[in-house]
Design an enzyme around this catalytic site. Structure first.
Site, PDB file in Angstrom:
ATOM      1  N   HIS A 243      22.870  48.346  -5.524  1.00  0.00           N
ATOM      2  CA  HIS A 243      22.566  49.158  -6.462  1.00  0.00           C
ATOM      3  C   HIS A 243      21.523  49.085  -7.158  1.00  0.00           C
ATOM      4  O   HIS A 243      20.793  49.968  -7.459  1.00  0.00           O
ATOM      5  CB  HIS A 243      23.758  49.626  -7.442  1.00  0.00           C
ATOM      6  CG  HIS A 243      25.165  50.238  -6.648  1.00  0.00           C
ATOM      7  ND1 HIS A 243      25.920  49.530  -5.966  1.00  0.00           N
ATOM      8  CD2 HIS A 243      25.499  51.240  -6.364  1.00  0.00           C
ATOM      9  CE1 HIS A 243      26.811  50.479  -5.490  1.00  0.00           C
ATOM     10  NE2 HIS A 243      26.760  51.623  -5.961  1.00  0.00           N
ATOM     11  N   ASP A 316      24.180  54.186   3.043  1.00  0.00           N
ATOM     12  CA  ASP A 316      24.298  54.056   1.731  1.00  0.00           C
ATOM     13  C   ASP A 316      23.509  54.958   1.117  1.00  0.00           C
ATOM     14  O   ASP A 316      22.448  55.279   1.402  1.00  0.00           O
ATOM     15  CB  ASP A 316      24.498  52.803   1.276  1.00  0.00           C
ATOM     16  CG  ASP A 316      25.694  52.883   0.278  1.00  0.00           C
ATOM     17  OD1 ASP A 316      25.958  53.795  -0.588  1.00  0.00           O
ATOM     18  OD2 ASP A 316      26.039  51.470  -0.115  1.00  0.00           O
TER      19      ASP A 316
END
Length: 393
Positions: A243, A316
């Site tokens: 992230h 993702d």
């Protein structure tokens, strides 16, 4: 004599009144008609031949609803003309809703119904893993089954518990209008320093994770909700969080085969139709520090070749630091498609990524065969979902 006559008259009056009442008895109110159940909506899907080039390119993207409203930065929670207009300019194949998009049961049912009707049935997706990543279950306005973590489910050692979790989650996701749950986590949590997976995984044993993830997937399918194995080729042995930036696993292919691949192989054998790629780097496999999402070796040679996977590959989120710190939204989208991904999830700038992929097709960098191959897989999944639910026109 007079008293007797009055008595007879009184009796006559009483008899008359009794007859009058009998003749004017009030009929009971009729039972109200039951409210009819709302009709199940049906949808049509365009074939490849019926789609424009922009419509085809749009199928390759799964976006936040906010990306459609180009006039606002507000979180989208309801139908609007701006969303419809944005979709007409930049059509997409799927939309993922996050916690901020979800307010109440009535609100989300109305919103998903609107989004499904935008055109060519956008797949509606959500991260509902159970535990700390659960957009609906962690909203106090929803009275649904809640789970402390998938690690707690895995700790029971009973795959039936994982099936039940998938079944319960799939039940309410179907009710609220979702098609695809971006779960189960199929990572093997082998690194105690891992800060991103942890108790999201079923455990540290690859065989246990394989059994649990496969059963969770079947529980979703029982409710005609598709699941998604994530994060290929395995995010459980990393220290860093994609992230925020670069993350890697230093395992060799043999080491991955003996651990990380076990849940994915079993999940594929259990009928997984969607797999999410991870942005981790595998330098001892590819010889490069390139995210797996952008690696043809990982996506094509290994996932499609070695593992024989024929379903959809979704990235993702492309707004994560592991991508945005090194690649522009335009370059990242093109590289993901070239690597073999079918769906680009949540690009940091959707219009720019869309136009870049469109230009890549028009100039031949991405061939029409590549484009059609990916769109065909996406349409096949939509067609299957609608058919299973009896909603295909």
């Amino acid at each position: 004599m007079k008293k007797m006559l009055w008595g007879r008259g009184g009796l006559a009056v009483l008899l008359f009144l009794s007859l009058a009442v009998a003749c004017h008895t009030v009929e009971p109110e009729p039972e109200p008609e039951p409210t009819p159940e709302p009709e199940t909506p049906v949808y049509s899907l365009k074939s490849l031949d019926e789609m424009s080039l922009r419509e085809k390119v749009g199928q390759l993207f799964n976006i936040r609803p906010e990306a459609l409203d180009l006039s606002s930065s507000y979180t989208q929670t309801a139908a609007s003309e701006a969303l419809s207009e944005g979709f007409s300019r930049y059509p997409c194949g799927g939309i993922t809703l996050y916690a901020a998009n979800i307010r109440t049961p009535d609100q989300i049912r109305a919103f998903t119904a609107f989004l499904h009707g935008l055109g060519n049935y956008p797949l509606l997706c959500i991260d509902e893993e159970g535990g700390r990543v659960a957009r609906i279950a962690n909203n106090s306005n929803f009275n649904v089954t809640k789970y402390s973590s998938m690690a707690a489910v895995g700790a029971t050692g009973d795959p039936k518990k994982a099936y039940d979790a998938g079944d319960n989650i799939g039940d309410y996701l179907a009710f609220y209008g979702f098609d695809l749950d971006l779960a189960p986590v199929s990572d093997v949590n082998t690194n105690p320093e891992n800060i991103v997976i942890g108790d999201r995984a079923f455990g540290s044993s690859p065989e246990l994770v394989a059994d649990m993830a496969s059963q969770f997937l079947l529980g979703l399918k029982h409710n005609k909700v598709e699941g998604c194995l994530k994060h290929f080729p395995g995010h459980g042995d990393t220290k860093a969080d994609t992230h925020y930036g670069y993350a890697e696993s230093l395992k060799t292919w043999d080491e991955l085969s003996g651990c990380e691949m076990i849940p994915f192989r079993k999940g594929i054998g259990s009928g997984a139709r969607v797999i999410m790629s991870a942005h981790i780097c595998l330098p001892n496999v590819t010889g490069k520090s390139v995210p797996a999402t952008l690696s043809p070796m990982i996506m094509q040679d290994i996932l499609r070749g070695e593992l024989g996977y024929k379903g959809l590959i979704i990235t993702d989120s492309m707004a994560m630091g592991a991508i945005t710190q090194e690649y522009s939204p335009e370059v990242a989208a093109i590289l993901a498609i070239e690597a073999g991904c079918d769906i680009v999830l949540d690009p940091a700038d959707y219009p720019s990524a869309f136009e870049a992929v469109l230009s890549a097709v028009e100039t031949g960098r991405i061939s029409m065969d590549q484009l059609n191959d990916r769109v065909d897989r996406i349409l096949a999944l939509k067609r299957q979902i609608l058919t299973d639910r009896g909603q295909l026109k």
